[in-house]
Design a protein around this motif. Sequence first.
Motif, PDB file in Angstrom:
ATOM      1  N   ALA A  16      11.351 -12.472 -48.285  1.00 54.16           N
ATOM      2  CA  ALA A  16      10.061 -13.172 -48.219  1.00 54.16           C
ATOM      3  C   ALA A  16       9.749 -13.641 -46.798  1.00 54.16           C
ATOM      4  O   ALA A  16       8.612 -13.967 -46.478  1.00 54.16           O
ATOM      5  CB  ALA A  16      10.048 -14.355 -49.185  1.00 54.16           C
ATOM      6  N   THR A  19       7.196 -10.835 -45.095  1.00 58.00           N
ATOM      7  CA  THR A  19       6.014 -10.272 -45.749  1.00 58.00           C
ATOM      8  C   THR A  19       4.710 -10.985 -45.427  1.00 58.00           C
ATOM      9  O   THR A  19       3.645 -10.403 -45.527  1.00 58.00           O
ATOM     10  CB  THR A  19       6.172 -10.335 -47.280  1.00 58.00           C
ATOM     11  OG1 THR A  19       6.318 -11.703 -47.655  1.00 58.00           O
ATOM     12  CG2 THR A  19       7.389  -9.541 -47.734  1.00 58.00           C
ATOM     13  N   GLY A  20       4.775 -12.248 -45.026  1.00 60.37           N
ATOM     14  CA  GLY A  20       3.542 -13.019 -44.904  1.00 60.37           C
ATOM     15  C   GLY A  20       2.956 -13.234 -46.295  1.00 60.37           C
ATOM     16  O   GLY A  20       3.660 -13.111 -47.299  1.00 60.37           O
ATOM     17  N   GLY A  21       1.650 -13.536 -46.350  1.00 58.41           N
ATOM     18  CA  GLY A  21       1.003 -13.718 -47.650  1.00 58.41           C
ATOM     19  C   GLY A  21       1.142 -15.118 -48.209  1.00 58.41           C
ATOM     20  O   GLY A  21       0.838 -15.367 -49.367  1.00 58.41           O
ATOM     21  N   GLU A  22       1.594 -16.078 -47.384  1.00 56.06           N
ATOM     22  CA  GLU A  22       1.762 -17.443 -47.861  1.00 56.06           C
ATOM     23  C   GLU A  22       0.406 -18.117 -48.043  1.00 56.06           C
ATOM     24  O   GLU A  22      -0.599 -17.686 -47.492  1.00 56.06           O
ATOM     25  CB  GLU A  22       2.581 -18.281 -46.867  1.00 56.06           C
ATOM     26  CG  GLU A  22       3.875 -17.669 -46.400  1.00 56.06           C
ATOM     27  CD  GLU A  22       3.698 -16.922 -45.087  1.00 56.06           C
ATOM     28  OE1 GLU A  22       2.670 -16.227 -44.922  1.00 56.06           O
ATOM     29  OE2 GLU A  22       4.584 -17.027 -44.226  1.00 56.06           O
ATOM     30  N   TYR A  23       0.436 -19.223 -48.775  1.00 55.79           N
ATOM     31  CA  TYR A  23      -0.782 -19.997 -48.977  1.00 55.79           C
ATOM     32  C   TYR A  23      -1.206 -20.617 -47.629  1.00 55.79           C
ATOM     33  O   TYR A  23      -0.379 -21.084 -46.867  1.00 55.79           O
ATOM     34  CB  TYR A  23      -0.521 -21.093 -50.019  1.00 55.79           C
ATOM     35  CG  TYR A  23      -1.741 -21.902 -50.336  1.00 55.79           C
ATOM     36  CD1 TYR A  23      -2.827 -21.321 -50.975  1.00 55.79           C
ATOM     37  CD2 TYR A  23      -1.822 -23.237 -49.974  1.00 55.79           C
ATOM     38  CE1 TYR A  23      -3.968 -22.057 -51.256  1.00 55.79           C
ATOM     39  CE2 TYR A  23      -2.954 -23.990 -50.259  1.00 55.79           C
ATOM     40  CZ  TYR A  23      -4.023 -23.384 -50.900  1.00 55.79           C
ATOM     41  OH  TYR A  23      -5.147 -24.121 -51.170  1.00 55.79           O
ATOM     42  N   GLU A  25      -2.327 -19.036 -45.128  1.00 54.88           N
ATOM     43  CA  GLU A  25      -2.225 -18.062 -44.038  1.00 54.88           C
ATOM     44  C   GLU A  25      -3.661 -17.687 -43.629  1.00 54.88           C
ATOM     45  O   GLU A  25      -4.546 -17.597 -44.471  1.00 54.88           O
ATOM     46  CB  GLU A  25      -1.490 -16.835 -44.590  1.00 54.88           C
ATOM     47  CG  GLU A  25      -1.331 -15.689 -43.639  1.00 54.88           C
ATOM     48  CD  GLU A  25      -0.825 -14.428 -44.351  1.00 54.88           C
ATOM     49  OE1 GLU A  25       0.184 -13.876 -43.921  1.00 54.88           O
ATOM     50  OE2 GLU A  25      -1.451 -14.007 -45.351  1.00 54.88           O
ATOM     51  N   LEU A  93       2.915 -10.761 -39.227  1.00 56.94           N
ATOM     52  CA  LEU A  93       2.954 -11.009 -40.663  1.00 56.94           C
ATOM     53  C   LEU A  93       1.590 -10.888 -41.355  1.00 56.94           C
ATOM     54  O   LEU A  93       1.496 -10.387 -42.462  1.00 56.94           O
ATOM     55  CB  LEU A  93       3.529 -12.408 -40.941  1.00 56.94           C
ATOM     56  CG  LEU A  93       5.004 -12.588 -40.607  1.00 56.94           C
ATOM     57  CD1 LEU A  93       5.464 -13.982 -40.993  1.00 56.94           C
ATOM     58  CD2 LEU A  93       5.855 -11.547 -41.340  1.00 56.94           C
ATOM     59  N   GLU A  94       0.527 -11.365 -40.694  1.00 60.24           N
ATOM     60  CA  GLU A  94      -0.777 -11.402 -41.367  1.00 60.24           C
ATOM     61  C   GLU A  94      -1.289 -10.015 -41.718  1.00 60.24           C
ATOM     62  O   GLU A  94      -1.734  -9.762 -42.827  1.00 60.24           O
ATOM     63  CB  GLU A  94      -1.806 -12.139 -40.502  1.00 60.24           C
ATOM     64  CG  GLU A  94      -1.738 -13.664 -40.607  1.00 60.24           C
ATOM     65  CD  GLU A  94      -0.532 -14.266 -39.908  1.00 60.24           C
ATOM     66  OE1 GLU A  94       0.210 -13.516 -39.245  1.00 60.24           O
ATOM     67  OE2 GLU A  94      -0.315 -15.475 -40.047  1.00 60.24           O
ATOM     68  N   PRO A 249       5.053 -22.173 -46.612  1.00 58.07           N
ATOM     69  CA  PRO A 249       5.955 -21.023 -46.742  1.00 58.07           C
ATOM     70  C   PRO A 249       6.329 -20.784 -48.203  1.00 58.07           C
ATOM     71  O   PRO A 249       6.464 -21.725 -48.977  1.00 58.07           O
ATOM     72  CB  PRO A 249       7.191 -21.438 -45.943  1.00 58.07           C
ATOM     73  CG  PRO A 249       6.751 -22.566 -45.089  1.00 58.07           C
ATOM     74  CD  PRO A 249       5.643 -23.246 -45.814  1.00 58.07           C
ATOM     75  N   SER A 250       6.490 -19.518 -48.547  1.00 61.84           N
ATOM     76  CA  SER A 250       6.883 -19.175 -49.919  1.00 61.84           C
ATOM     77  C   SER A 250       8.396 -19.091 -50.049  1.00 61.84           C
ATOM     78  O   SER A 250       8.915 -18.727 -51.098  1.00 61.84           O
ATOM     79  CB  SER A 250       6.274 -17.837 -50.321  1.00 61.84           C
ATOM     80  OG  SER A 250       4.872 -17.921 -50.299  1.00 61.84           O
ATOM     81  N   THR A 251       9.100 -19.376 -48.972  1.00 61.93           N
ATOM     82  CA  THR A 251      10.550 -19.372 -49.021  1.00 61.93           C
ATOM     83  C   THR A 251      11.030 -20.564 -48.219  1.00 61.93           C
ATOM     84  O   THR A 251      10.286 -21.120 -47.413  1.00 61.93           O
ATOM     85  CB  THR A 251      11.107 -18.041 -48.471  1.00 61.93           C
ATOM     86  OG1 THR A 251      12.527 -18.064 -48.548  1.00 61.93           O
ATOM     87  CG2 THR A 251      10.701 -17.823 -47.024  1.00 61.93           C
TER      88      THR A 251
END
Lengths: 612, 217
Positions: A16, A19-23, A25, A93-94, A249-251
Motif C-alpha cells: 500500500a 499505490t497512492g489513492g489515499e483519502y 490525495e 504516486l498520484e 495514509p491507508s497504511t
Amino acid sequence: MDKRLRRILPTVQKPARYTGGEYNEIVKDKASVKLRMAFCFPDVYEIGMSNLGMRILYGCINEVPEYACERVFAPWGDMAEAMRRENIPLYALESGDPVSEFDVIGFSLGYEMAYPTVLDMLDMAGIPLRSSERTGLTPLVFAGGTSMCNPEPMAPFMDLMAIGEGEELDIELLRLFEKARDAGWSKAEFLREAASIPGIYVPSLYEPVYKADGTLAELRPLPGAPETVTKRIVADLDKSYFPTKPIVPSTEIVHDRVNVELFRGCVRGCRFCQAGYAYRPIRARSPETVISQGIESIRNTGCQEATLLSLSSSDYRYLSEACDGLLEYCEPRSVSLSLPSLRADNFSMELMSRLQKVRRGGLTFAPEAGTQRLRDVINKNVTEEELLNTCRIAFEGGWNGIKLYFMLGLPTETDEDVLGIAGLADKVLHTWRKYSPNRQRGVRITVSTSCFIPKPHSPFQWEAQVSMDEYRRRVNLLRGAITARSIQYNWHDASTSFVEAVLSRGDRRVADAIECAHKMGARMEAWSDYFDFKRWLAAFDAAGIDPAFYASRERAEDEVLPWCRVSMGVKAGLLLRERHRAYEARLSPDCRAQCSACGALELLPEGVKCDG
Amino acid sequence: MDKLRLRFEKTGKAAYISHLDLLHVVQRAFLRAGTPLKYSEGFNPHAIISICVPLSVGMESLCELMDFRVTREIDLAALPGELNAVSPEGIRFIECYEPQRKAAEIKWLRCEGVYEYDALAPEISELDAFYRRGSIPVTRRTKRGEGVLELAGNVRDFELERCEAGVRLGCTVSAQEPAVNPELLVKALAQLAPELGPDFASWKRLGFYGSDMTAFR
C-alpha cells in the motif's frame, strides 16, 4: 495500473506504500495543468508521509490551480530490487507516471544521510545524476530542506537549491521556470535568472578555489551570482498556507496523526543545535489559528490523535489557551492530544497530566550533558534540580518510565562529564524510589547517548568531532558506571555519526564520495538495515578524500567554510561570540530574557516583531 | 438495531491495503462521516468493527462484509453514500443492513481468477481436466507449519473461458472450515502440473453463500 507493477506488488512488503489513492490525495488532470512537479522524499513512505514540511509544500503548490504536485518516495529494498529487475522506472504516486516525465523534480533534504538515496532515486528515474549532464531545461532538479543550509556536498547533482522555507519561494521558482520553458530559454539562461530570486542558490555559479592544505581559499561567485544567498521565511504564520485537509495514509506510517504547528524558531539558543539558529526569527501562530486549524484537520481526516509541533512547545506563549481550546473539541470525541518537545519544568508536567488522561506514554527528556558545567557550555538551560523535580512530579503522577537523551563528545567534555550522566541517572532512580506511590511496578530508566556532530550555522560549526575510538572509549566508561539494573543504556553507533559529520560539513569534493557510495550500492543509509561503514570508507578512498579532514578537524575561525555563501539570517559574529562563551561555560540568556541581536529580525518585514 | 452489516467493494489501488490497515481506514471513514460508531469499553477503547472473512493483500472484492455496532439509530439507506463521500479510492460501500445470519455461517465464496500467460495459454480442456481430478493435494505453509490441503471437494462449479490475458476462471471455494484461499488453485498447478501454471494470476471475490448455496446476508 502498469501490468509489471501489478505483478510485483503482491510480492513485496506493505504494497500500500506504493499505490497512492489515499483519502485527500490531490489528483489533477495532467492535460489541464501547465506544470507538473514531482516532490521527492529520499526515504520510505512511512517516514516521508510523517514529515510536516512535505505536507505543507505539497498542499501549497497544489493550491495553484494550474500546477500539479505529486509525491515520490524511495522504495524499500525489496521493491527497489523488483522495480529494477522489471525495468519499472521510479514513478509518482498520484498519476503513476514516471518521474522523468515531470517538468520539475524537487527533493526535500532534512538529513544528510539521505544524500545517497537522492542519487538512487534519480538513477531509478533514469535521470542523469549530475546537473552538468542534464543539458536541457527540463527536468529541473532542485533541493530544499534544512540540510541544504550547506548545499555544497550536493552541489554537482542539483540545478539549484531553495534555502529556507518554501511556501513562497517554491511558487516564485515555479513561476519563473514556467516562463522560461514557455519562452524557450536555455538552462543556463534560466539558472542565471533564478539566482536573482532571493533564497535561490545556484551551485554552478560558484567556483570553489582550494588552498594547498585542502581548505577553501574562496567560493568565488561567477557573474550574476549574489555574494550571499539569504534564506527565505514566511513572515506571518496566520496568513500562510497550512494543510488542514492532509492526506490520510491507508497504511501505518511513523507519525500517523494530525499535526498542528505552533511556531517556528526557538528562543533557547542551545549551542549545538542547528535548528535553534537556522529557523530564526521566532514566529508564532495565534492560538485561534492553532485551534481552528487543529479542529479542521481532525474533522477532515478522522484521526484520533493530534499533536502540537514546534521546537520547544513550552515556549509557546499561548500554550494553555491553545490546549484548552483544542481539548474542548477533542475530549468529547476521544481524540488524544500530545505535546512533544516540552521542557522539564513544573508547568509542562501539569499540562502533560491534563492532556494524557487515558493513554500515558513514556516521558522523554534531553539534558544532553551529565554535568552542570557542560550543560552551561552548550547553553542548555536545564538544571539538575529542575530535572529531578520534574521526575518527582512524574513518578508521583504514576509514570514509571523515563528516557534520558545525552550526547557524548561535546566540546570540552571530560571523563567527569561522562560519568556525570551515570550519576544523573542514579539520582533519577533515587527520586523514583523516594516518591513512587507504587514501587512494586518497578521503573524503567533509559539512558541513550549519541555522538555529537558539529553542524553548519551553529556556534559549534568550527569544532572537531571526537574520533570514533574516543567516542567508544567514553561509551565504555559510561557503561561501566551504569550499574543499576533498572537503568538501561543504549548508545548510537559511532560510524554513522562519523559519516554524517563528513556529509554535514563537507565541501563540493565530498559529492564525489557520495556518488561513489551510490555506485557501490549505498541507499537508505539512515537505516541500520542498509548502512555499511566499509562501503563508505571505500567510497571516501575512491573519491580521494580523507573523511577525518571533514569530521575530526577543528576549523580555524577565519577559515572559509563551504556554506559561507548561505546566510540563515544569523550573523557569523554571534555564532563566534556564542562559541567563545561556551569555552567560558558562560550562559547566554534566552531570546525573551534578552535579545541577542542575532540579526534574524532583519528577515522580517519592517514593523513586524520577532516573537523572541 | 445496534448490530449492522455493510457490504463494500475493495478494488484497484485499495486491493493492496492490508486487513489490519483496512480496519483503520474504515474506522477513520466512519469518523469523517460522523457515524456514531460503538466503541469497546475499558482502558483502551477501540471501535467494534469486524471484517467477516479477511481478504488477502492484492486480491480484489466486490462483496466484502463488515459487521459493526452503532450507539443510536441511523439511516441505513443513506450510510453507504455518506461513507463513499469520505473514502479512499477503491473502497465503495454498496449497502447497509441488519444481518440475517452470523458471519460464522458463511460457507462458500464465488470468485473469479484471471490467469495471465506471457507465452501460449494451455487448452481450456487441460485446465478443466486438472481441476476435475479426484484428488488435488496442495502443500501450503500456515502459521502452524507446512500442511497439505485437499482442494477436491472444497472447490466447485468451475467455469473456464479464454480471455485476452489468457484464461478466466470462475469457481466457488470453501470460505471457512476449511478456508481455501483461491490462490491455492494456482499453487496446485505449480506443484502438480507446472506446465499449466500461469505467469501471474489475479483474483476477485464475487459473493458469499451459506452452506445451502443461498446468498449470504
